[in-house]
Design a protein around this motif. Structure first.
Motif, PDB file in Angstrom:
ATOM      1  N   ASN A  21      53.329 -92.240  11.597  1.00  8.67           N
ATOM      2  CA  ASN A  21      53.390 -93.637  11.161  1.00  8.67           C
ATOM      3  C   ASN A  21      54.677 -94.262  11.680  1.00  8.67           C
ATOM      4  O   ASN A  21      55.754 -93.707  11.486  1.00  8.67           O
ATOM      5  N   ASN A  22      54.567 -95.402  12.325  1.00  6.86           N
ATOM      6  CA  ASN A  22      55.742 -96.122  12.840  1.00  6.86           C
ATOM      7  C   ASN A  22      56.659 -95.199  13.637  1.00  6.86           C
ATOM      8  O   ASN A  22      57.861 -95.190  13.445  1.00  6.86           O
ATOM      9  N   SER A  23      56.086 -94.427  14.538  1.00  4.86           N
ATOM     10  CA  SER A  23      56.864 -93.413  15.260  1.00  4.86           C
ATOM     11  C   SER A  23      58.031 -94.010  16.039  1.00  4.86           C
ATOM     12  O   SER A  23      59.083 -93.391  16.144  1.00  4.86           O
ATOM     13  N   ILE A  24      57.866 -95.215  16.552  1.00  9.12           N
ATOM     14  CA  ILE A  24      58.934 -95.834  17.341  1.00  9.12           C
ATOM     15  C   ILE A  24      60.162 -96.086  16.459  1.00  9.12           C
ATOM     16  O   ILE A  24      61.287 -96.010  16.909  1.00  9.12           O
ATOM     17  N   HIS A  25      59.938 -96.350  15.178  1.00 13.43           N
ATOM     18  CA  HIS A  25      61.039 -96.664  14.268  1.00 13.43           C
ATOM     19  C   HIS A  25      61.503 -95.455  13.458  1.00 13.43           C
ATOM     20  O   HIS A  25      62.404 -95.565  12.647  1.00 13.43           O
ATOM     21  N   LYS A  26      60.882 -94.312  13.685  1.00 15.61           N
ATOM     22  CA  LYS A  26      61.235 -93.106  12.936  1.00 15.61           C
ATOM     23  C   LYS A  26      62.618 -92.631  13.358  1.00 15.61           C
ATOM     24  O   LYS A  26      62.948 -92.599  14.542  1.00 15.61           O
ATOM     25  N   LYS A  27      63.433 -92.276  12.374  1.00  9.96           N
ATOM     26  CA  LYS A  27      64.775 -91.781  12.648  1.00  9.96           C
ATOM     27  C   LYS A  27      64.671 -90.371  13.222  1.00  9.96           C
ATOM     28  O   LYS A  27      63.990 -89.514  12.683  1.00  9.96           O
ATOM     29  N   ILE A  28      65.352 -90.164  14.344  1.00  7.98           N
ATOM     30  CA  ILE A  28      65.382 -88.839  14.967  1.00  7.98           C
ATOM     31  C   ILE A  28      66.805 -88.320  14.968  1.00  7.98           C
ATOM     32  O   ILE A  28      67.763 -89.086  14.915  1.00  7.98           O
ATOM     33  N   CYS A  29      66.925 -87.020  15.042  1.00 13.55           N
ATOM     34  CA  CYS A  29      68.231 -86.380  15.107  1.00 13.55           C
ATOM     35  C   CYS A  29      68.217 -85.381  16.253  1.00 13.55           C
ATOM     36  O   CYS A  29      67.534 -84.356  16.161  1.00 13.55           O
ATOM     37  N   PRO A  30      68.928 -85.675  17.357  1.00 14.42           N
ATOM     38  CA  PRO A  30      68.978 -84.720  18.464  1.00 14.42           C
ATOM     39  C   PRO A  30      69.800 -83.494  18.064  1.00 14.42           C
ATOM     40  O   PRO A  30      70.897 -83.627  17.508  1.00 14.42           O
ATOM     41  N   VAL A  31      69.247 -82.318  18.324  1.00  8.02           N
ATOM     42  CA  VAL A  31      69.887 -81.057  17.942  1.00  8.02           C
ATOM     43  C   VAL A  31      69.639 -80.004  19.013  1.00  8.02           C
ATOM     44  O   VAL A  31      68.847 -80.218  19.935  1.00  8.02           O
ATOM     45  N   THR A  32      70.298 -78.882  18.853  1.00  9.89           N
ATOM     46  CA  THR A  32      70.025 -77.693  19.649  1.00  9.89           C
ATOM     47  C   THR A  32      69.714 -76.567  18.674  1.00  9.89           C
ATOM     48  O   THR A  32      70.353 -76.464  17.631  1.00  9.89           O
ATOM     49  N   VAL A  33      68.728 -75.749  19.030  1.00  6.00           N
ATOM     50  CA  VAL A  33      68.363 -74.612  18.188  1.00  6.00           C
ATOM     51  C   VAL A  33      68.820 -73.336  18.889  1.00  6.00           C
ATOM     52  O   VAL A  33      68.502 -73.110  20.056  1.00  6.00           O
ATOM     53  N   LYS A  34      69.579 -72.538  18.148  1.00 10.12           N
ATOM     54  CA  LYS A  34      70.043 -71.246  18.668  1.00 10.12           C
ATOM     55  C   LYS A  34      68.873 -70.261  18.677  1.00 10.12           C
ATOM     56  O   LYS A  34      68.080 -70.227  17.745  1.00 10.12           O
ATOM     57  N   GLY A  35      68.807 -69.481  19.750  1.00 13.03           N
ATOM     58  CA  GLY A  35      67.818 -68.412  19.813  1.00 13.03           C
ATOM     59  C   GLY A  35      66.406 -68.860  20.116  1.00 13.03           C
ATOM     60  O   GLY A  35      65.447 -68.171  19.790  1.00 13.03           O
ATOM     61  N   LEU A  36      66.262 -70.013  20.759  1.00 13.64           N
ATOM     62  CA  LEU A  36      64.942 -70.529  21.111  1.00 13.64           C
ATOM     63  C   LEU A  36      64.947 -70.862  22.602  1.00 13.64           C
ATOM     64  O   LEU A  36      65.902 -71.451  23.110  1.00 13.64           O
ATOM     65  N   LYS A  37      63.883 -70.473  23.301  1.00 14.04           N
ATOM     66  CA  LYS A  37      63.780 -70.711  24.742  1.00 14.04           C
ATOM     67  C   LYS A  37      62.534 -71.547  25.029  1.00 14.04           C
ATOM     68  O   LYS A  37      61.447 -71.215  24.582  1.00 14.04           O
ATOM     69  N   ARG A  38      62.719 -72.645  25.778  1.00 16.35           N
ATOM     70  CA  ARG A  38      61.616 -73.543  26.143  1.00 16.35           C
ATOM     71  C   ARG A  38      61.141 -73.197  27.553  1.00 16.35           C
ATOM     72  O   ARG A  38      61.939 -73.046  28.470  1.00 16.35           O
ATOM     73  N   SER A  39      59.824 -73.093  27.714  1.00 15.15           N
ATOM     74  CA  SER A  39      59.220 -72.824  29.023  1.00 15.15           C
ATOM     75  C   SER A  39      57.976 -73.677  29.197  1.00 15.15           C
ATOM     76  O   SER A  39      57.310 -74.012  28.222  1.00 15.15           O
ATOM     77  N   LEU A  40      57.663 -73.957  30.425  1.00 17.55           N
ATOM     78  CA  LEU A  40      56.442 -74.695  30.767  1.00 17.55           C
ATOM     79  C   LEU A  40      55.360 -73.650  31.046  1.00 17.55           C
ATOM     80  O   LEU A  40      54.931 -73.445  32.169  1.00 17.55           O
ATOM     81  N   ASN A  41      54.922 -72.965  29.978  1.00 18.57           N
ATOM     82  CA  ASN A  41      54.070 -71.791  30.161  1.00 18.57           C
ATOM     83  C   ASN A  41      52.853 -71.742  29.234  1.00 18.57           C
ATOM     84  O   ASN A  41      52.287 -70.683  29.019  1.00 18.57           O
ATOM     85  N   VAL A  42      52.465 -72.888  28.711  1.00 17.64           N
ATOM     86  CA  VAL A  42      51.315 -72.919  27.810  1.00 17.64           C
ATOM     87  C   VAL A  42      50.137 -73.536  28.554  1.00 17.64           C
ATOM     88  O   VAL A  42      50.274 -74.546  29.250  1.00 17.64           O
ATOM     89  N   ASN A  43      48.984 -72.911  28.398  1.00 19.99           N
ATOM     90  CA  ASN A  43      47.764 -73.342  29.065  1.00 19.99           C
ATOM     91  C   ASN A  43      47.178 -74.550  28.334  1.00 19.99           C
ATOM     92  O   ASN A  43      46.402 -74.414  27.400  1.00 19.99           O
TER      93      ASN A  43
END
Length: 158
Positions: A21-43
């Protein structure tokens, strides 16, 4: 109790998240998560999409945003290739700005890919990378901060 979702791929681009709901106005918080790895590996349906896995020595940046129970249900429906798992608050680094103070019973969740949807090394080459999907992710990251976008690129395995 509040529920926060950690978005690390296309969920970073709030303008494209119609499940919220109202995603454009939703408050976001940029963060970093320790111990998590992002990959472009999902089908994904016709192309590869981002997934994460727990890797002690890795870091993954993204955003936290608060959701209602209804919005969480919508995200669960959208993220059918993933399973929702809790994320420990102690793994969150506020290295961009401190914009959330967690209460003791607040919940943090992250969508991890379901094993059967993760592409193996031999199958990665058979699945295309969709430039439009990447653009959605990059546009979302670039709207946050330049350093956030730089970190997004550095913390991503393609």
């Amino acid at each position: 109790m509040s529920i926060y979702v950690f978005g690390y791929g296309s969920l970073i681009n709030m303008e494209k998240n119609t499940e919220l709901n109202n995603s454009i106005h939703k408050k976001i918080c940029p963060v970093t998560v320790k111990g998590l790895k992002r990959s472009l590996n999902v089908n994904g349906k016709n192309h590869r999409v981002f997934g994460v896995k727990d890797v002690k020595t890795s870091l993954c940046n993204g955003i936290l945003f608060k959701v209602t129970n209804n919005e969480l249900g919508n995200l669960i429906e959208r993220e059918k290739l993933y399973t929702m798992k809790p994320l420990e608050k102690s793994r969150i680094l506020f290295n961009y700005t401190k914009c959330v103070t967690f209460k003791p019973n607040d919940k943090l969740v992250c969508f991890y890919p379901i094993a059967k949807h993760i592409l193996t090394k031999n199958k990665l080459d058979t699945k295309l990378i969709n430039i439009n999907y990447l653009q959605i992710c990059i546009e979302g990251a670039s709207r946050i901060k330049n350093i956030f976008l730089d970190d997004f690129v550095k913390m991503t395995v393609i």
